[in-house]
Design an enzyme around this catalytic site. Structure first.
Site, mmCIF file in Angstrom:
data_model
loop_
_atom_site.group_PDB
_atom_site.id
_atom_site.type_symbol
_atom_site.label_atom_id
_atom_site.label_comp_id
_atom_site.label_asym_id
_atom_site.label_seq_id
_atom_site.Cartn_x
_atom_site.Cartn_y
_atom_site.Cartn_z
ATOM 1 N N GLU A 1 92.119 -40.184 -68.047
ATOM 2 C CA GLU A 1 90.677 -40.400 -68.103
ATOM 3 C C GLU A 1 90.093 -40.310 -66.701
ATOM 4 O OE1 GLU A 1 89.245 -41.884 -71.991
ATOM 5 O OE2 GLU A 1 88.756 -43.225 -70.362
ATOM 6 N N HIS B 1 91.074 -49.147 -68.899
ATOM 7 C CA HIS B 1 89.952 -48.196 -68.812
ATOM 8 C C HIS B 1 89.292 -48.306 -67.429
ATOM 9 C CE1 HIS B 1 86.225 -46.107 -69.641
ATOM 10 N NE2 HIS B 1 86.785 -45.621 -70.735
ATOM 11 N N SER C 1 83.813 -37.036 -71.527
ATOM 12 C CA SER C 1 82.803 -36.062 -71.958
ATOM 13 C C SER C 1 83.316 -35.065 -72.992
ATOM 14 C CB SER C 1 82.207 -35.332 -70.743
ATOM 15 O OG SER C 1 81.493 -36.242 -69.939
ATOM 16 N N GLY D 1 81.367 -40.184 -69.359
ATOM 17 C CA GLY D 1 79.930 -40.395 -69.553
ATOM 18 C C GLY D 1 79.042 -39.504 -68.697
HETATM 19 P P1 PGA Z 1 82.610 -40.369 -72.825
HETATM 20 O O1 PGA Z 1 83.586 -41.645 -72.679
HETATM 21 O O2 PGA Z 1 83.118 -39.575 -73.999
HETATM 22 O O3 PGA Z 1 81.264 -40.933 -73.033
HETATM 23 O O4 PGA Z 1 82.745 -39.595 -71.557
HETATM 24 C C1 PGA Z 1 84.961 -41.464 -72.766
HETATM 25 C C2 PGA Z 1 85.708 -42.719 -72.402
HETATM 26 O O5 PGA Z 1 85.189 -43.587 -71.692
HETATM 27 O O6 PGA Z 1 86.841 -42.873 -72.828
#
Ligand code: PGA
Length: 235
Positions: A156, A99, A194, A162
């Site tokens: 990602e 991640h 998001s 976020g």
């Molecule tokens: P988010 O996080 O949905 O808050 O953007 C996604 C992630 O970190 O996999």
């Protein structure tokens, strides 16, 4: 193949909040049927995994568990690390690896992530390998196709995580082609960044699944998201 919905709670929630999340989860048959449509996975902080596991069992929910990391070293004298054997008794089937938050805050390198993927594969844990453009080529070079046999590929983009600025579906469709050439077209292709109840249907139409961070923290908001996601699934 069922579409994947992967809730990523990150380093959030305490015991009471996890208990509350499961208490709030609707108990009616229609909601349970909604869950069955997906391969539904929750990535829970390590210490809260047993509580999540017992809550799932008690309510007989079709939800699987993921870790958010895994040791690159296997069992042994590696203080602080968690290897597949440590997770065995807790029915953890998946692990989110690579991640961007771990790359950024823990300085994880592509080599370390490749070693973790290999460990996951040795320990029969399905890896959810997260990649982004700056390092996806380098990451692929460090992995053989055998390492990725049971893995999922998650695009990602760090800028979308976020931030409320999800990648456009048009851009994502180009990225999907590119990544399938670099990795493999047979790996389930997941998008994270998001995703919420308002856009999940679009992402699930294009992809094999989605990782949901912020919008998975509240049980009722998450169930609403599942309802919208189900529209992308053909009966
Ligand atoms: P988010 O996080 O949905 O808050 O953007 C996604 C992630 O970190 O996999």
């Amino acid at each position: 193949m069922k579409k994947y919905i992967i809730a990523n709670w990150k380093s959030q929630k305490n015991t009471a909040q996890v208990a509350n999340w499961f208490q709030q989860f609707p108990k009616d048959k229609a909601s349970k049927n909604l869950l069955q449509i997906f391969e539904l996975i929750i990535a829970v902080p390590y210490p809260l995994i047993p509580l999540a596991q017992s809550s799932i069992e008690e309510r007989q929910l079709p939800i699987k568990l993921a870790a958010q990391d895994l040791s690159a070293f296997g069992p042994g004298a590696f203080t602080g690390e968690v290897c597949p054997e440590n997770l065995e008794a807790m029915s953890v089937e998946y692990a989110i690896l690579g991640h961007s938050e771990r790359r950024r805050f823990l300085k994880e390198s592509s080599q370390l992530i490749a070693d973790k993927i290999k460990e996951a594969s040795r320990g029969k844990i399905k890896a959810i390998l997260c990649v982004d453009r700056p390092y996806w080529q380098e990451q692929a070079r460090l992995l053989a196709s055998a390492d990725l046999e049971n893995s999922l590929l998650a695009y990602e983009p760090a800028s979308a995580i976020g931030s409320g600025r999800a990648e456009s579906v048009e851009e994502l469709s180009l990225v999907k082609q590119e990544l399938q050439e670099i990795y493999s077209a047979s790996m389930p292709f997941i998008y994270g960044g998001s995703v919420n109840a308002g856009n999940v249907e679009d992402y699930l139409t294009l992809c094999d699944g989605a990782i949901i961070g912020t919008a998975s923290l509240d049980a009722l908001e998450f169930v609403d998201l599942l309802y919208h996601a189900s529209k992308a699934v053909k009966e």
